[in-house]
Design a protein around this motif. Structure first.
Motif, mmCIF file in Angstrom:
data_model
loop_
_atom_site.group_PDB
_atom_site.id
_atom_site.type_symbol
_atom_site.label_atom_id
_atom_site.label_comp_id
_atom_site.label_asym_id
_atom_site.label_seq_id
_atom_site.Cartn_x
_atom_site.Cartn_y
_atom_site.Cartn_z
ATOM 1 N N GLU A 1 0.625 -1.022 -0.290
ATOM 2 C CA GLU A 1 -0.337 0.100 0.184
ATOM 3 C C GLU A 1 0.771 1.601 0.093
ATOM 4 O O GLU A 1 0.730 2.510 -0.847
ATOM 5 C CB GLU A 1 -0.887 -0.183 1.628
ATOM 6 C CG GLU A 1 -2.062 -0.806 1.232
ATOM 7 C CD GLU A 1 -2.796 -0.590 2.241
ATOM 8 O OE1 GLU A 1 -3.674 0.274 2.469
ATOM 9 O OE2 GLU A 1 -2.817 -1.221 3.065
ATOM 10 N N GLU A 2 1.634 1.120 1.114
ATOM 11 C CA GLU A 2 2.634 2.606 1.544
ATOM 12 C C GLU A 2 4.164 2.885 -0.171
ATOM 13 O O GLU A 2 4.144 3.810 -0.109
ATOM 14 C CB GLU A 2 3.024 2.296 2.358
ATOM 15 C CG GLU A 2 2.180 2.764 3.483
ATOM 16 C CD GLU A 2 2.744 2.752 5.045
ATOM 17 O OE1 GLU A 2 4.042 2.753 4.977
ATOM 18 O OE2 GLU A 2 1.729 2.363 5.988
ATOM 19 N N TYR A 3 4.128 2.039 -0.511
ATOM 20 C CA TYR A 3 5.434 1.884 -1.225
ATOM 21 C C TYR A 3 4.764 1.058 -3.162
ATOM 22 O O TYR A 3 5.306 1.658 -3.865
ATOM 23 C CB TYR A 3 6.820 1.124 -1.075
ATOM 24 C CG TYR A 3 7.272 2.085 0.170
ATOM 25 C CD1 TYR A 3 8.725 3.018 -0.093
ATOM 26 C CD2 TYR A 3 6.901 2.437 1.472
ATOM 27 C CE1 TYR A 3 9.143 4.003 0.766
ATOM 28 C CE2 TYR A 3 7.860 2.309 2.499
ATOM 29 C CZ TYR A 3 8.476 3.811 2.383
ATOM 30 O OH TYR A 3 9.110 4.389 3.249
ATOM 31 N N GLY A 4 4.234 -0.270 -2.316
ATOM 32 C CA GLY A 4 4.274 -1.056 -4.373
ATOM 33 C C GLY A 4 5.869 -1.697 -4.353
ATOM 34 O O GLY A 4 5.734 -1.709 -5.102
ATOM 35 N N PHE A 5 6.834 -1.979 -3.796
ATOM 36 C CA PHE A 5 8.271 -2.767 -2.757
ATOM 37 C C PHE A 5 8.406 -2.473 -1.941
ATOM 38 O O PHE A 5 8.328 -1.876 -0.937
ATOM 39 C CB PHE A 5 8.465 -0.588 -3.946
ATOM 40 C CG PHE A 5 10.301 -1.040 -4.230
ATOM 41 C CD1 PHE A 5 9.992 -1.363 -5.286
ATOM 42 C CD2 PHE A 5 11.267 -0.460 -3.175
ATOM 43 C CE1 PHE A 5 11.702 -2.026 -5.576
ATOM 44 C CE2 PHE A 5 12.552 -1.446 -3.683
ATOM 45 C CZ PHE A 5 12.806 -1.999 -4.622
ATOM 46 N N ASP B 1 0.695 -3.364 -12.652
ATOM 47 C CA ASP B 1 -0.718 -2.886 -12.968
ATOM 48 C C ASP B 1 -0.934 -3.623 -12.432
ATOM 49 O O ASP B 1 -2.774 -3.474 -12.235
ATOM 50 C CB ASP B 1 -1.046 -2.104 -14.141
ATOM 51 C CG ASP B 1 0.646 -1.085 -14.851
ATOM 52 O OD1 ASP B 1 0.915 -0.746 -13.254
ATOM 53 O OD2 ASP B 1 0.855 -0.809 -16.172
ATOM 54 N N VAL B 2 -1.163 -4.956 -12.721
ATOM 55 C CA VAL B 2 -2.717 -5.545 -13.059
ATOM 56 C C VAL B 2 -2.706 -6.087 -10.493
ATOM 57 O O VAL B 2 -3.793 -6.026 -10.889
ATOM 58 C CB VAL B 2 -1.761 -7.254 -13.197
ATOM 59 C CG1 VAL B 2 -3.458 -8.768 -12.673
ATOM 60 C CG2 VAL B 2 -2.218 -7.255 -14.612
ATOM 61 N N LEU B 3 -2.065 -5.512 -10.234
ATOM 62 C CA LEU B 3 -2.009 -6.032 -8.738
ATOM 63 C C LEU B 3 -2.632 -4.678 -8.585
ATOM 64 O O LEU B 3 -4.305 -4.869 -7.730
ATOM 65 C CB LEU B 3 -1.066 -6.879 -8.036
ATOM 66 C CG LEU B 3 -1.136 -7.019 -6.243
ATOM 67 C CD1 LEU B 3 -1.925 -7.989 -6.973
ATOM 68 C CD2 LEU B 3 0.540 -7.074 -6.095
ATOM 69 N N GLN B 4 -2.320 -3.701 -9.261
ATOM 70 C CA GLN B 4 -3.110 -2.755 -9.127
ATOM 71 C C GLN B 4 -4.635 -2.706 -9.262
ATOM 72 O O GLN B 4 -5.703 -2.070 -8.238
ATOM 73 C CB GLN B 4 -2.664 -1.465 -9.783
ATOM 74 C CG GLN B 4 -2.868 -0.193 -9.259
ATOM 75 C CD GLN B 4 -2.376 1.499 -9.739
ATOM 76 O OE1 GLN B 4 -1.394 1.907 -9.979
ATOM 77 N NE2 GLN B 4 -3.214 1.790 -10.404
ATOM 78 N N LYS C 1 -6.084 0.032 -4.238
ATOM 79 C CA LYS C 1 -5.711 -0.295 -2.714
ATOM 80 C C LYS C 1 -4.093 0.000 -2.504
ATOM 81 O O LYS C 1 -3.474 0.392 -2.081
ATOM 82 C CB LYS C 1 -5.800 -1.580 -2.031
ATOM 83 C CG LYS C 1 -5.720 -1.670 -0.434
ATOM 84 C CD LYS C 1 -6.251 -2.131 0.121
ATOM 85 C CE LYS C 1 -6.334 -3.214 1.767
ATOM 86 N NZ LYS C 1 -6.656 -1.525 2.865
ATOM 87 N N PHE C 2 -3.363 -0.886 -3.663
ATOM 88 C CA PHE C 2 -2.271 -0.874 -3.788
ATOM 89 C C PHE C 2 -1.752 -0.219 -5.305
ATOM 90 O O PHE C 2 -2.595 -0.459 -5.984
ATOM 91 C CB PHE C 2 -1.159 -2.876 -3.742
ATOM 92 C CG PHE C 2 -1.438 -3.727 -2.741
ATOM 93 C CD1 PHE C 2 -1.912 -2.962 -1.470
ATOM 94 C CD2 PHE C 2 -1.629 -4.924 -3.053
ATOM 95 C CE1 PHE C 2 -1.895 -4.249 -0.920
ATOM 96 C CE2 PHE C 2 -1.545 -5.869 -2.291
ATOM 97 C CZ PHE C 2 -2.020 -5.148 -1.292
ATOM 98 N N MET C 3 -0.879 0.214 -5.214
ATOM 99 C CA MET C 3 -0.480 1.587 -7.159
ATOM 100 C C MET C 3 1.051 0.879 -6.926
ATOM 101 O O MET C 3 1.644 0.309 -5.890
ATOM 102 C CB MET C 3 -0.559 2.841 -6.570
ATOM 103 C CG MET C 3 -1.405 3.283 -6.981
ATOM 104 S SD MET C 3 -1.627 4.999 -6.143
ATOM 105 C CE MET C 3 -0.164 5.507 -6.859
ATOM 106 N N SER C 4 0.429 0.083 -8.093
ATOM 107 C CA SER C 4 1.968 -0.472 -9.017
ATOM 108 C C SER C 4 3.156 1.034 -8.841
ATOM 109 O O SER C 4 3.168 2.071 -8.687
ATOM 110 C CB SER C 4 1.704 -0.219 -11.010
ATOM 111 O OG SER C 4 1.372 0.579 -11.144
ATOM 112 N N VAL C 5 4.299 0.465 -8.573
ATOM 113 C CA VAL C 5 5.636 1.462 -8.315
ATOM 114 C C VAL C 5 5.980 1.327 -9.186
ATOM 115 O O VAL C 5 6.860 1.154 -10.550
ATOM 116 C CB VAL C 5 6.284 0.774 -7.168
ATOM 117 C CG1 VAL C 5 7.168 -0.142 -7.879
ATOM 118 C CG2 VAL C 5 7.643 1.743 -6.843
#
Ligand code: GA4
Length: 325
Positions: free
Chosen positions: A42-46, A241-244, A250-254
């Motif tokens: 959620e916070e970093y995507g990483f 992107d797909v997990l986003q 809720k998650f953002m691709s990094v």
């Protein structure tokens, strides 16, 4: 020789750098682990993964094969190209004019495909193919473990719903080896050049490992480029992107990029975990609760998303094409 212009951008201050990159210790207690993974996504995507149980010999063998291939004369390497869709590529990234200071091998992660393409890459193709398959198998396991933790942390009912897509024989996952040669021309003041320009990965999850040479940077929510210190014995994970989409944002691709700024060559090996081409991608039911929390995206297949990806430039935001009205 192509000399890209020096990069100008906001780099994280020492204070931000000290905040560090989240580390997931896979030997930790499971319930705690799944929450930590979700938070990092959620916070970093990483995040960095330690205690992953991947034998160092498996990594070392692929590193050695990569180093042997990239040390060959260009005319030999070019016989394994172009990388459209798979094989050896250099300078050009994708089909729409993107360029970087690198050469690479792009391979489909399916064992049959690996065996086939190895014949054009290595003199001892059986050895090359065995080493690549072995690496793909172990890194796939790490990926699946992380996806199971994600699902657990999000409270999704189908406990292996995401990892199953990656284990599927028809999974469209790929393996990439990037080789960034040392910079030949030094810039006054700024010695950076772009190895691989800013982008997010289109797939579900990316598992990256590199030798002991830095260059990777991630773009933080605060709008800063954060250099990632190299860690050759561990892995770095990126939300794609797909997990986003599956988490309904809720998650953002990094966004990330690789700079070449050293006198040493950087080599990275990256596994991009993707579902089968005909798989429909949409937010997981648990991530949507109308009317307050509607789906932000239209449903689309991975094949459709890939087509859109390859019709755009590296840094373009493809997800915008799939937003619900
Ligand atoms: C970025 C992530 C993976 O390396 C990759 C890349 C692909 C390619 O090199 O062919 C793309 C790039 C990546 C996204 C936009 C398109 C496609 C180059 C490009 C300009 C293999 C992938 O799947 O997407």
């Amino acid at each position: 020789m192509v000399v890209p212009s020096p990069t100008s951008s906001k780099i994280a201050s020492n204070k931000t750098k000290a905040m560090g990159i989240p580390t997931i210790d896979l030997s930790m207690e499971r319930s705690q682990l799944s929450q930590t993974v979700v938070k990092a996504c959620e916070e970093y995507g990483f995040f960095r993964v330690v205690n992953h149980n991947v034998p160092k010999e498996v990594i070392a063998r692929l590193e050695e094969e990569g180093a042997e291939f990239f040390s060959k004369p260009s005319h030999e390497k070019r016989r394994a190209g172009p990388a459209s869709p798979f094989g050896y590529g250099f300078t050009n990234i994708g089909p729409n004019g993107d360029m970087g200071d690198l050469e690479y091998l792009l391979l489909h992660a399916n064992p049959l495909s690996i065996a086939q393409i190895s014949k054009t890459i290595a003199n001892d193709s059986t050895k090359f193919s065995t080493v690549v398959k072995e690496y793909v198998e172990v890194v796939k396991e790490v990926t699946c473990e992380i996806l199971d933790l994600v699902v657990e942390g999000l409270g999704v009912a189908d406990k292996s719903g995401l990892s199953r897509l990656i284990r599927d024989f028809d999974s469209d996952s790929v393996l990439r080896m990037n080789h960034y040669p040392p910079l030949k021309v030094k810039w006054k003041g700024n010695k950076n050049s772009i190895g691989f320009g800013a982008h997010s990965d289109p797939q579900m999850l990316t598992i990256m490992r590199s030798n002991d040479v830095g260059g990777l940077q991630i773009y933080t929510r605060e709008g800063l480029w954060l250099p990632v210190p190299p860690d050759p014995t561990n892995f770095f994970v990126m939300v794609g992107d797909v997990l986003q989409v599956m988490t309904n944002g809720k998650f953002m691709s990094v966004r990330h990029r690789a700079l070449t700024n050293t006198s040493e060559a950087r080599m990275s090996m990256i596994y991009f975990a993707a579902p089968p081409l005909d798989w429909w991608i949409a937010p997981l039911p648990e991530m949507v609760s109308p009317p307050e929390n509607e789906s932000v995206y239209k449903a689309f297949t991975w094949a459709q998303y890939k087509e859109a990806t390859y019709s755009l430039r590296l840094g373009d935001s493809r997800l915008d094409l799939f937003r619900a009205q």
